[in-house]
Design a protein around this motif. Structure first.
Motif, PDB file in Angstrom:
ATOM      1  N   PHE A   1      -1.020 -10.630   8.115  1.00  0.00           N
ATOM      2  CA  PHE A   1       0.040 -10.349   9.077  1.00  0.00           C
ATOM      3  C   PHE A   1       0.757  -9.093   8.592  1.00  0.00           C
ATOM      4  O   PHE A   1       1.246  -9.050   7.455  1.00  0.00           O
ATOM      5  N   VAL A   2       0.825  -8.057   9.428  1.00  0.00           N
ATOM      6  CA  VAL A   2       1.380  -6.775   9.001  1.00  0.00           C
ATOM      7  C   VAL A   2       2.911  -6.810   9.032  1.00  0.00           C
ATOM      8  O   VAL A   2       3.524  -7.035  10.077  1.00  0.00           O
ATOM      9  N   LEU A   3       3.503  -6.570   7.848  1.00  0.00           N
ATOM     10  CA  LEU A   3       4.960  -6.509   7.733  1.00  0.00           C
ATOM     11  C   LEU A   3       5.501  -5.133   8.082  1.00  0.00           C
ATOM     12  O   LEU A   3       6.546  -4.997   8.731  1.00  0.00           O
ATOM     13  N   GLN A   4       4.804  -4.109   7.608  1.00  0.00           N
ATOM     14  CA  GLN A   4       5.228  -2.735   7.881  1.00  0.00           C
ATOM     15  C   GLN A   4       4.038  -1.796   7.787  1.00  0.00           C
ATOM     16  O   GLN A   4       3.048  -2.087   7.116  1.00  0.00           O
ATOM     17  N   GLY A   5       4.139  -0.668   8.503  1.00  0.00           N
ATOM     18  CA  GLY A   5       3.099   0.336   8.435  1.00  0.00           C
ATOM     19  C   GLY A   5       1.922   0.059   9.355  1.00  0.00           C
ATOM     20  O   GLY A   5       1.931  -0.868  10.167  1.00  0.00           O
ATOM     21  N   THR A   6       0.901   0.873   9.192  1.00  0.00           N
ATOM     22  CA  THR A   6      -0.334   0.790   9.981  1.00  0.00           C
ATOM     23  C   THR A   6      -1.516   0.860   9.037  1.00  0.00           C
ATOM     24  O   THR A   6      -1.533   1.674   8.116  1.00  0.00           O
TER      25      THR A   6
ATOM     26  N   PHE B   1     -11.935  -4.849   3.523  1.00  0.00           N
ATOM     27  CA  PHE B   1     -11.057  -3.835   2.922  1.00  0.00           C
ATOM     28  C   PHE B   1      -9.864  -3.611   3.829  1.00  0.00           C
ATOM     29  O   PHE B   1      -9.857  -3.998   5.010  1.00  0.00           O
ATOM     30  N   GLN B   2      -8.816  -2.951   3.276  1.00  0.00           N
ATOM     31  CA  GLN B   2      -7.683  -2.459   4.055  1.00  0.00           C
ATOM     32  C   GLN B   2      -7.321  -1.077   3.520  1.00  0.00           C
ATOM     33  O   GLN B   2      -7.294  -0.869   2.303  1.00  0.00           O
ATOM     34  N   LYS B   3      -7.029  -0.135   4.428  1.00  0.00           N
ATOM     35  CA  LYS B   3      -6.710   1.247   4.037  1.00  0.00           C
ATOM     36  C   LYS B   3      -5.499   1.734   4.806  1.00  0.00           C
ATOM     37  O   LYS B   3      -5.434   1.604   6.029  1.00  0.00           O
ATOM     38  N   ASN B   4      -4.509   2.248   4.062  1.00  0.00           N
ATOM     39  CA  ASN B   4      -3.324   2.841   4.671  1.00  0.00           C
ATOM     40  C   ASN B   4      -3.558   4.336   4.833  1.00  0.00           C
ATOM     41  O   ASN B   4      -3.503   5.088   3.864  1.00  0.00           O
ATOM     42  N   ASN B   5      -3.832   4.765   6.048  1.00  0.00           N
ATOM     43  CA  ASN B   5      -4.064   6.187   6.297  1.00  0.00           C
ATOM     44  C   ASN B   5      -2.798   6.906   6.758  1.00  0.00           C
ATOM     45  O   ASN B   5      -2.847   8.078   7.120  1.00  0.00           O
TER      46      ASN B   5
ATOM     47  N   PRO C   1       4.674   3.875   3.389  1.00  0.00           N
ATOM     48  CA  PRO C   1       4.150   2.645   2.796  1.00  0.00           C
ATOM     49  C   PRO C   1       3.822   1.598   3.853  1.00  0.00           C
ATOM     50  O   PRO C   1       4.361   1.616   4.964  1.00  0.00           O
ATOM     51  N   ALA C   2       2.929   0.688   3.501  1.00  0.00           N
ATOM     52  CA  ALA C   2       2.561  -0.422   4.382  1.00  0.00           C
ATOM     53  C   ALA C   2       2.536  -1.703   3.554  1.00  0.00           C
ATOM     54  O   ALA C   2       2.444  -1.670   2.317  1.00  0.00           O
ATOM     55  N   ALA C   3       2.630  -2.841   4.245  1.00  0.00           N
ATOM     56  CA  ALA C   3       2.597  -4.136   3.562  1.00  0.00           C
ATOM     57  C   ALA C   3       2.121  -5.215   4.511  1.00  0.00           C
ATOM     58  O   ALA C   3       2.367  -5.152   5.716  1.00  0.00           O
TER      59      ALA C   3
ATOM     60  N   TYR D   1       0.844  -1.195   0.000  1.00  0.00           N
ATOM     61  CA  TYR D   1       0.000   0.000   0.000  1.00  0.00           C
ATOM     62  C   TYR D   1       0.878   1.243   0.000  1.00  0.00           C
ATOM     63  O   TYR D   1       1.766   1.388   0.852  1.00  0.00           O
ATOM     64  N   ALA D   2       0.621   2.142  -0.936  1.00  0.00           N
ATOM     65  CA  ALA D   2       1.252   3.457  -0.885  1.00  0.00           C
ATOM     66  C   ALA D   2       0.608   4.256   0.245  1.00  0.00           C
ATOM     67  O   ALA D   2      -0.456   3.872   0.753  1.00  0.00           O
TER      68      ALA D   2
END
Length: 221
Positions: free
Chosen positions: A120-125, A157-161, A165-167, A101-102
């Motif tokens: 499973f969250v690798l990075q970001g929120t 859904f998933q949203k990077n606020n 970046p997130a992954a 996710y950008a």
């Protein structure tokens, strides 16, 4: 009318309890050690036909190691490691994906008709959620190391606020979960879903429907 004996009643109930329930599993159980998918076969089965021979490369995939290109309309990209990328997954009932996710990126509302998903969250929120058939939103903010589950078939859904970046890594209990994006399914189907269906369903005018369709139409090369 004769009343069944207690022993017969107990036996019938026991059989029903012991019978496997399709709702408790994803893909059907395998019937052999391996059945590497022959992706070139014209044979149509519930899955893929088996290749005559298998190699180690049929069970290998390195496509999840690095981030995907999020330079698109939604600012997100899904890299799948399913049976179409890893033929050795055929009949094994599992697969994975990486989603990048950008900042501000969205994996838009969609469903997986054949699998439950765990991320499973690798990075970001990320802000994530799913909607039950009772129209209740179950949502949470998750961050590095967190896990969240999306039940099979429910819209989610998933949203990077965030401003970075997130992954995530996603796991599925199906070799080919399938994905139906609500927007694409309704507004970019071939042939088109009739406008009078969409205008009545969404309580909007024809112009609004046509505008959405034009934005989601496949780009012509």
């Amino acid at each position: 009318m004769a009343i069944p004996s207690p022993s017969l009643f107990f036996a019938v109930v026991s059989m029903l309890v012991l019978l496997p329930s399709p709702s408790l599993s994803g893909d059907p159980d395998l019937l052999q050690d391996i059945c590497v998918a022959d992706l070139t076969s014209s044979v149509k089965v519930n899955g893929f036909a088996c290749k005559a021979t298998a190699t180690e490369d049929d069970f290998y995939f390195k496509g999840l190691a690095g981030p995907g290109n999020t330079n698109n309309t939604y600012g997100s990209v899904v890299t799948g490691a399913n049976v179409e990328k890893v033929p050795g997954l055929n009949t094994l009932g599992v697969s994975m994906s990486r989603i990048d996710y950008a900042p501000g990126g969205l994996n838009p509302p969609h469903t997986h008709p054949r699998a439950t998903e765990m991320v499973f969250v690798l990075q970001g929120t990320l802000d994530v959620g799913f909607i039950t058939t009772g129209n209740k939103l179950i949502a949470k903010t998750i961050t590095v190391g967190d896990v969240f589950v999306f039940p099979r078939g429910l819209v989610h859904f998933q949203k990077n606020n965030g401003d970075a970046p997130a992954a995530v890594i996603s796991a599925f209990n199906s070799q080919l979960p399938g994905t139906q994006s609500l927007a694409m399914t309704l507004f970019a189907a071939t042939p088109d879903v009739p406008n009078n269906v969409l205008t009545k369903a969404f309580q909007v005018g024809t112009k609004e429907v046509e505008k959405i369709k034009s934005r989601l139409a496949p780009k012509k090369s």
